[in-house]
Design an enzyme around this catalytic site. Structure first.
Site, PDB file in Angstrom:
ATOM      1  N   PHE A   1       0.852  -1.197   0.000  1.00 27.72           N
ATOM      2  CA  PHE A   1       0.000   0.000   0.000  1.00 27.72           C
ATOM      3  C   PHE A   1       0.881   1.238   0.000  1.00 27.72           C
ATOM      4  O   PHE A   1       1.826   1.315   0.782  1.00 27.72           O
ATOM      5  CB  PHE A   1      -0.894   0.032   1.251  1.00 27.72           C
ATOM      6  CG  PHE A   1      -1.986  -1.000   1.225  1.00 27.72           C
ATOM      7  CD1 PHE A   1      -1.704  -2.339   1.374  1.00 27.72           C
ATOM      8  CD2 PHE A   1      -3.314  -0.616   1.056  1.00 27.72           C
ATOM      9  CE1 PHE A   1      -2.702  -3.301   1.343  1.00 27.72           C
ATOM     10  CE2 PHE A   1      -4.332  -1.552   1.022  1.00 27.72           C
ATOM     11  CZ  PHE A   1      -4.032  -2.908   1.167  1.00 27.72           C
ATOM     12  N   ALA A   2       0.541   2.195  -0.858  1.00 34.12           N
ATOM     13  CA  ALA A   2       1.289   3.456  -0.882  1.00 34.12           C
ATOM     14  C   ALA A   2       0.304   4.585  -1.112  1.00 34.12           C
ATOM     15  O   ALA A   2      -0.049   4.911  -2.245  1.00 34.12           O
ATOM     16  CB  ALA A   2       2.349   3.423  -1.979  1.00 34.12           C
TER      17      ALA A   2
ATOM     18  N   ASP B   1       4.854  -3.833   4.259  1.00 32.01           N
ATOM     19  CA  ASP B   1       4.881  -2.374   4.356  1.00 32.01           C
ATOM     20  C   ASP B   1       5.711  -1.811   3.204  1.00 32.01           C
ATOM     21  O   ASP B   1       6.695  -2.438   2.784  1.00 32.01           O
ATOM     22  CB  ASP B   1       5.546  -1.943   5.677  1.00 32.01           C
ATOM     23  CG  ASP B   1       4.538  -1.730   6.799  1.00 32.01           C
ATOM     24  OD1 ASP B   1       3.391  -2.190   6.675  1.00 32.01           O
ATOM     25  OD2 ASP B   1       4.929  -1.111   7.818  1.00 32.01           O
ATOM     26  N   VAL B   2       5.389  -0.618   2.746  1.00 33.00           N
ATOM     27  CA  VAL B   2       6.105  -0.055   1.601  1.00 33.00           C
ATOM     28  C   VAL B   2       7.353   0.727   2.005  1.00 33.00           C
ATOM     29  O   VAL B   2       8.280   0.873   1.206  1.00 33.00           O
ATOM     30  CB  VAL B   2       5.178   0.854   0.754  1.00 33.00           C
ATOM     31  CG1 VAL B   2       4.857   2.170   1.475  1.00 33.00           C
ATOM     32  CG2 VAL B   2       5.754   1.104  -0.620  1.00 33.00           C
TER      33      VAL B   2
ATOM     34  N   THR C   1       4.543  -5.108  23.384  1.00 34.56           N
ATOM     35  CA  THR C   1       3.531  -4.041  23.407  1.00 34.56           C
ATOM     36  C   THR C   1       2.170  -4.546  22.909  1.00 34.56           C
ATOM     37  O   THR C   1       1.553  -3.954  22.023  1.00 34.56           O
ATOM     38  CB  THR C   1       3.997  -2.838  22.556  1.00 34.56           C
ATOM     39  OG1 THR C   1       4.323  -3.311  21.240  1.00 34.56           O
ATOM     40  CG2 THR C   1       5.223  -2.187  23.153  1.00 34.56           C
TER      41      THR C   1
ATOM     42  N   GLU D   1      -1.708  -4.221  13.971  1.00 40.01           N
ATOM     43  CA  GLU D   1      -0.610  -5.056  14.485  1.00 40.01           C
ATOM     44  C   GLU D   1      -1.009  -5.719  15.807  1.00 40.01           C
ATOM     45  O   GLU D   1      -0.652  -6.875  16.064  1.00 40.01           O
ATOM     46  CB  GLU D   1       0.654  -4.209  14.665  1.00 40.01           C
ATOM     47  CG  GLU D   1       1.862  -4.992  15.123  1.00 40.01           C
ATOM     48  CD  GLU D   1       3.115  -4.148  15.145  1.00 40.01           C
ATOM     49  OE1 GLU D   1       3.757  -4.011  14.088  1.00 40.01           O
ATOM     50  OE2 GLU D   1       3.463  -3.601  16.212  1.00 40.01           O
TER      51      GLU D   1
HETATM   52  C1  UD2 Z   1       3.991  -0.089  12.502  1.00 32.68           C
HETATM   53  C2  UD2 Z   1       4.019  -1.403  11.764  1.00 32.68           C
HETATM   54  C3  UD2 Z   1       3.021  -1.338  10.600  1.00 32.68           C
HETATM   55  C4  UD2 Z   1       1.633  -1.123  11.142  1.00 32.68           C
HETATM   56  C5  UD2 Z   1       1.608   0.131  12.014  1.00 32.68           C
HETATM   57  C6  UD2 Z   1       0.280   0.210  12.742  1.00 32.68           C
HETATM   58  C7  UD2 Z   1       6.212  -2.388  12.097  1.00 32.68           C
HETATM   59  C8  UD2 Z   1       7.647  -2.342  11.790  1.00 32.68           C
HETATM   60  N1  UD2 Z   1       5.396  -1.586  11.353  1.00 32.68           N
HETATM   61  O1  UD2 Z   1       4.572   0.773  11.520  1.00 32.68           O
HETATM   62  O2  UD2 Z   1       3.042  -2.524   9.837  1.00 32.68           O
HETATM   63  O3  UD2 Z   1       1.277  -2.280  11.890  1.00 32.68           O
HETATM   64  O4  UD2 Z   1       2.667   0.151  12.993  1.00 32.68           O
HETATM   65  O5  UD2 Z   1       0.353   1.032  13.860  1.00 32.68           O
HETATM   66  O6  UD2 Z   1       5.804  -3.131  12.959  1.00 32.68           O
HETATM   67  N2  UD2 Z   1       0.661   3.919   4.674  1.00 32.68           N
HETATM   68  C9  UD2 Z   1       0.503   4.680   3.516  1.00 32.68           C
HETATM   69  N3  UD2 Z   1       0.322   6.030   3.619  1.00 32.68           N
HETATM   70  C10 UD2 Z   1       0.299   6.677   4.822  1.00 32.68           C
HETATM   71  C11 UD2 Z   1       0.471   5.910   6.006  1.00 32.68           C
HETATM   72  C12 UD2 Z   1       0.659   4.526   5.904  1.00 32.68           C
HETATM   73  O7  UD2 Z   1       0.525   4.143   2.411  1.00 32.68           O
HETATM   74  O8  UD2 Z   1       0.139   7.906   4.826  1.00 32.68           O
HETATM   75  C13 UD2 Z   1       0.815   2.440   4.558  1.00 32.68           C
HETATM   76  C14 UD2 Z   1       2.202   2.062   4.043  1.00 32.68           C
HETATM   77  O9  UD2 Z   1       2.112   0.880   3.294  1.00 32.68           O
HETATM   78  C15 UD2 Z   1       2.966   1.826   5.337  1.00 32.68           C
HETATM   79  C16 UD2 Z   1       1.887   1.172   6.208  1.00 32.68           C
HETATM   80  O10 UD2 Z   1       0.675   1.827   5.831  1.00 32.68           O
HETATM   81  O11 UD2 Z   1       4.094   1.006   5.089  1.00 32.68           O
HETATM   82  C17 UD2 Z   1       2.098   1.260   7.729  1.00 32.68           C
HETATM   83  O12 UD2 Z   1       2.261   2.594   8.157  1.00 32.68           O
HETATM   84  P1  UD2 Z   1       3.627   3.073   8.831  1.00 32.68           P
HETATM   85  O13 UD2 Z   1       4.764   2.372   8.148  1.00 32.68           O
HETATM   86  O14 UD2 Z   1       3.685   4.544   8.873  1.00 32.68           O
HETATM   87  O15 UD2 Z   1       3.487   2.523  10.300  1.00 32.68           O
HETATM   88  P2  UD2 Z   1       4.671   2.296  11.376  1.00 32.68           P
HETATM   89  O16 UD2 Z   1       5.983   2.652  10.771  1.00 32.68           O
HETATM   90  O17 UD2 Z   1       4.349   2.903  12.692  1.00 32.68           O
END
Ligand code: UD2
Length: 282
Positions: free
Chosen positions: A49-50, A139-140, A173, A231
Site C-alpha cells: 500500500f502506498a 509495508d512499503v 507491546t 498489528e
Molecule cells: C507499525 C508497523 C506497521 C503497522 C503500524 C500500525 C512495524 C515495523 N510496522 O509501523 O506494519 O502495523 O505500525 O500502527 O511493525 N501507509 C501509507 N500512507 C500513509 C500511512 C501509511 O501508504 O500515509 C501504509 C504504508 O504501506 C505503510 C503502512 O501503511 O508502510 C504502515 O504505516 P507506517 O509504516 O507509517 O506505520 P509504522 O511505521 O508505525
C-alpha cells in the site's frame, strides 16, 4: 547421505515450542529449497500500500524486490494507492507482474494501516483464488538488501518484530485493555510479531484478514482503538492461530545502519522516515 551445507544455529532458537521453524540464515540450504519449489510452478501474490506521500518509497521497494525477492519465481505485486500517477515505472523481470489498484485517500495514517486488512480480505476473495498460491503483505517503507525466497513460504507465516526478538514477554507491546478485542492478558503470548510483513496460503491469510477486520469493527463500535492498530489484532490472532512458520528479524530489520550479532543478513529493512513529514496526521 548427501552433503549437508547447513549447520544448526546454536545462538538463536530455530524452532518454536509448537515445532514451527524460525527461519534464520544458516538454517536452510537455499539451492536445495529453490529446487524443491521450482517443481511446483507457484505464484506469490504480494500486496503493498502506498497512499499519500508514501508513494515515494515505491521505487526503492520495487527495484530492490526485483533484485532480492523470490528471484526466479512468479510474483504478482498488487499495489494499492490513491495516486496511480505517482507509481514509478520500474522494469520488472520475466514472470513478474504489477497491478495498480485505486483506493480512496484517508486522513489518518492509523486508518490507512488498519484498512489494509479488509482490502486484503476482499482481494483474496475476489481475485486471487485462481491466480496465486501464496500471499505476502508488506509495508512499503522498506527496502530489500538480501535474499527473501521460498524458505519463507508456509501455511501461515509471521515475522518476529525487530525490536522485540530478544526481550522478555512482559516488554511486548500487546494491547492490555480488556475492552479491546486485541487484548492479551499478562503472562500470555509467545512472540511479538510485526504488522509490516505477514503471509501464507490464501486460505489462511484470508481467515487472518477477515478475523482482524471483524475484531477491529467491534473495537470501532465500542469506541476503542488498539494500541498498535492492526498489528495488535494480528498478535492476538497469532496467539490463538499459531503460525506454521516464523521468520526471524532478518526478514524485517529496524534500519540498515543498525547491527545485531544474531542477524547475519538483513533481507528487508525499514527505511528511516520522518513520520511528521510523510504521514497525513500526527
Ligand atoms: C507499525 C508497523 C506497521 C503497522 C503500524 C500500525 C512495524 C515495523 N510496522 O509501523 O506494519 O502495523 O505500525 O500502527 O511493525 N501507509 C501509507 N500512507 C500513509 C500511512 C501509511 O501508504 O500515509 C501504509 C504504508 O504501506 C505503510 C503502512 O501503511 O508502510 C504502515 O504505516 P507506517 O509504516 O507509517 O506505520 P509504522 O511505521 O508505525
Amino acid at each position: 547421505m548427501g552433503s549437508v551445507s547447513v549447520r544448526a544455529r546454536t545462538d538463536v532458537a530455530s524452532v518454536t515450542p509448537w515445532l514451527a521453524p524460525i527461519v534464520w540464515e544458516g538454517t536452510f540450504d537455499s539451492t536445495l529449497i529453490d529446487s524443491i519449489y521450482k517443481q511446483q510452478n507457484i505464484t506469490i501474490a504480494t500486496t503493498v500500500f502506498a497512499l499519500g506521500k508514501y508513494t515515494r518509497f515505491l521505487k526503492d521497494f520495487l527495484e530492490s524486490a526485483e533484485e532480492h525477492y523470490f528471484v526466479g519465481f512468479r510474483v504478482h505485486y498488487h499495489l494499492f494507492t490513491d495516486q496511480a500517477e505517482e507509481v514509478p515505472n520500474v522494469k520488472l523481470g520475466q514472470e513478474r507482474y504489477l497491478t495498480v489498484k485505486k483506493v480512496p485517500s484517508m486522513n489518518r495514517w492509523q486508518d490507512i494501516s488498519m484498512s489494509r486488512m479488509e482490502i486484503l480480505e476482499k482481494l483474496i476473495e475476489n481475485e486471487l483464488a485462481s491466480e496465486a498460491d501464496y500471499i505476502f503483505c508488506l509495508d512499503v517503507d522498506t527496502k530489500f538488501y538480501g535474499r527473501w525466497g521460498v524458505e519463507s513460504l508456509g501455511r501461515l507465516v509471521g515475522v518476529i518484530h525487530p525490536w522485540f526478538f530478544n526481550v522478555p514477554r512482559f516488554i511486548f507491546t500487546y494491547e492490555r485493555r480488556p475492552e479491546s478485542q486485541a487484548y492479551i492478558p499478562a503472562g500470555e503470548g509467545d512472540y511479538y510479531f510485526t504488522g509490516a510483513a505477514f503471509g501464507g496460503s490464501l486460505e489462511d491469510v484470508h481467515h487472518l484478514t477477515k478475523t482482524c477486520r471483524e475484531q477491529m469493527n467491534i473495537d470501532i463500535a465500542n469506541s476503542i482503538e488498539a494500541i498498535w492498530h492492526e498489528e495488535s489484532h494480528l498478535n492476538k490472532y497469532f496467539l490463538y492461530n499459531k503460525p506454521s512458520k516464523l521468520l526471524s528479524p532478518e526478514y524485517l530489520w529496524r534500519d540498515i545502519s543498525m547491527s545485531s550479532g544474531q542477524v547475519k543478513i538483513i533481507r528487508l529493512s525499514h527505511v528511516a522516515k520522518n513520520n511528521a513529514e510523510v504521514r497525513p496526521n500526527l
